[in-house]
Design an enzyme around this catalytic site. Structure first.
Site, PDB file in Angstrom:
ATOM      1  N   GLU A 260       0.838  -1.199   0.000  1.00  0.00           N
ATOM      2  CA  GLU A 260       0.000   0.000   0.000  1.00  0.00           C
ATOM      3  C   GLU A 260       0.872   1.248   0.000  1.00  0.00           C
ATOM      4  OE1 GLU A 260      -2.814  -0.138   3.203  1.00  0.00           O
ATOM      5  OE2 GLU A 260      -3.771  -1.967   2.484  1.00  0.00           O
ATOM      6  N   HIS A 278      -8.266   1.168   1.882  1.00  0.00           N
ATOM      7  CA  HIS A 278      -8.053   1.018   3.329  1.00  0.00           C
ATOM      8  C   HIS A 278      -8.987   1.949   4.114  1.00  0.00           C
ATOM      9  CE1 HIS A 278      -4.775  -0.618   6.189  1.00  0.00           C
ATOM     10  NE2 HIS A 278      -5.891  -0.458   6.858  1.00  0.00           N
TER      11      HIS A 278
END
Length: 526
Positions: A260, A278
């Site tokens: 990420e 997220h």
């Protein structure tokens, strides 16, 4: 007056609490690493979310810093070992966003069931493809939870309200806790074979990494739909794409990725794949909750020394700490020993203290046992939150002080009741400072518990030690210490030896194949 820096965007409630408690606070967000290093030496406390990186260099410049508070659960952006070495306490707020994350998992499950993102895109493109998007109901379907802790239990509650059947795989889930939650405890293979939907709610550890591997994904029944709002790395993303393309998996929704920010995942554009950036904790309510909690925790620590949700410090008073430190080390290693050897279905834990140990505050000792016991399954377990996690899973804890004579000046005994029955280990302090094992599962054996070790249960017959030594020597594994114990001559024997390096899986397989070996496990103690 203590001074705190808020370096990430968070609810104004945090600054209000600091000021109300008499703490000076500055809100300076968007700092570069160099800018943060330049000013961090002025502050006693640092309140962050996920953007600020508290690196070794930042900590080196933080000459007055006493505590870092993360508004949220993940602390990947904090170098905890470096913080510990500099005496900086690291706290998080692990339960402030539980409801929000659970609701996001349910929302993604609905998005998969009714193909909402694709249907929305098609409709807004003016296509009106009513017959293309044939969804499925969640009612009467089976939801498989991998992880049934705080967030998983909330998801279970919501799913039961939707008239789903809920099954759960969690090594710490007892039958009693499962019954209380209204779910059925199953093995991982049973879950994979039975579930219509799978939702993951487990930390990322060595034992859970790629828990949905290609092999396990293929064990799922065709048409499975998978949701992950927990941690990236729990699913083999390449295998997930392959099986989405083949149709074996009907749909997948990820809020978290192995890397990420995920800006170029091969999963993007795959049919029946839903992704969010997220967002599990991204609601107004959750952000207010974690901001309030982090401000209150930092304020308590800076003003009174109170410690809550610390990841690198036990809940101890300054007077108790020196006396309890070696006992907590012993307790943690005994718990870790049982946890590594017997991972499933913990029902109760009994901690007994004798001799000098019986005169001490037993609560930190208990917390250390639980932290060692559960750490094999969770990367966020520590002496502060381990008792909470035990209560959450309805694990019964018994603490017993014995006012009696013992063979040792001080003794700690830990008995864990699991699906395999009671398992007891005991230990003492050599020179009142060095942890030492004295008994394992009813067999007397004295050994240090440190570093990489090998645990073997074998038939007590001539020639075994020679065969084992040859196997280790052929693999280039050097033995540090060698400890033996047995129930009786020719019966069951236990061997604990320390090695200079971790035992490779292939070697462990070879050892298990040696004549007379009943159990062989690699252990590691920090």
């Amino acid at each position: 007056m203590p001074r705190v820096l808020i370096s990430d965007q968070m609810s104004p409630k945090a600054a209000e609490i600091f000021r109300a408690r008499g703490i000076e606070v500055d809100e300076i967000t968007g700092l570069s690493k160099d800018e943060l290093i330049k000013i961090i030496g002025q502050y006693d406390g640092l309140a962050i979310r996920s953007s600020t990186k508290v690196t070794k260099d930042v900590l080196a410049a933080a000459t007055n810093l006493k505590v870092v508070g993360r508004a949220g659960i993940g602390v990947d952006n904090v170098d905890i070992p470096a913080a510990s070495s500099r005496g900086v306490v690291v706290m998080n707020t692990p339960f402030g966003n539980s409801i929000t994350t659970a609701e996001h998992a349910i929302a993604l499950m609905f998005a998969l069931a009714r193909q909402l993102p694709e249907a929305d895109a098609s409709t807004q493109a003016g296509k009106w493809e009513k017959n293309r998007f044939m969804g499925v109901e969640v009612t009467a379907k089976t939801l498989g939870l991998i992880g049934a802790g705080n967030i998983g239990s909330i998801v279970a509650d919501r799913a039961l309200g939707l008239k789903m059947k809920v099954i759960a795989y969690d090594p710490f889930l007892t039958p009693e806790r499962a019954e209380h939650m209204g779910v059925t405890k199953v093995t991982l293979d049973e879950l994979l074979a039975q579930a219509d939907f799978i939702s993951l709610h487990t930390p990322l550890t060595d034992s859970t990494r790629n828990i949905l591997s290609r092999e396990n994904l293929l064990k799922c029944k065709p048409g499975i739909r998978i949701v992950n709002c927990a941690r990236g790395g729990l699913i083999d993303e390449a295998a997930l794409k392959e099986l989405l393309d083949s149709g074996h998996i009907a749909g997948a929704a990820l809020d978290v990725f192995a890397e990420e920010p995920a800006k170029s995942s091969p999963l993007f554009g795959t049919p029946n794949f839903v992704s969010t950036p997220h967002l599990g904790a991204s609601t107004d309510e959750a952000q207010v909750n974690v901001a309030i909690q982090v401000a209150e925790q930092l304020s308590d620590f800076l003003l009174t020394g109170g410690v809550t949700n610390a990841l690198n410090m036990p809940s101890l008073s300054a007077e108790e700490a020196p006396r309890l430190k070696p006992y907590m080390a012993l307790a943690e290693r005994l718990g870790s020993l049982v946890g590594q050897l017997d991972k499933d279905g913990i029902k109760s834990v009994r901690i007994e203290v004798e001799g000098a140990a019986a005169q001490l505050n037993i609560k930190p000792i208990t917390a250390a046992v639980l932290a060692g016991l559960m750490r094999v399954h969770s990367d966020t377990v520590n002496m502060v939150n381990a008792p909470y996690l035990a209560r959450e899973r309805e694990i019964e804890i018994a603490e017993v002080r014995h006012e009696r004579d013992t063979d040792y000046n001080t003794l700690l005994r830990v008995t864990v009741h699991t699906a395999n029955g009671p398992r007891t280990v005991a230990g003492t302090l050599f020179g009142m400072s060095k942890p030492r094992l004295t008994e394992i599962f009813g067999i007397t054996v004295e050994a240090d518990l440190a570093g990489d070790m090998l645990y073997i249960v074998n038939e007590d017959k001539p020639g075994f030690i020679g065969r084992l030594g040859s196997a280790l020597g052929s693999a280039g594994v050097n033995i540090g210490t060698f400890h033996l114990g047995r129930r009786d001559a020719g019966g069951e024997a236990v061997l604990l030896l320390s090695v200079d390096n971790a035992i490779p899986d292939a070697l462990l397989t070879d050892i298990r194949a040696l004549p007379g070996v009943k159990v062989a496990s690699a252990l590691h103690f920090v």
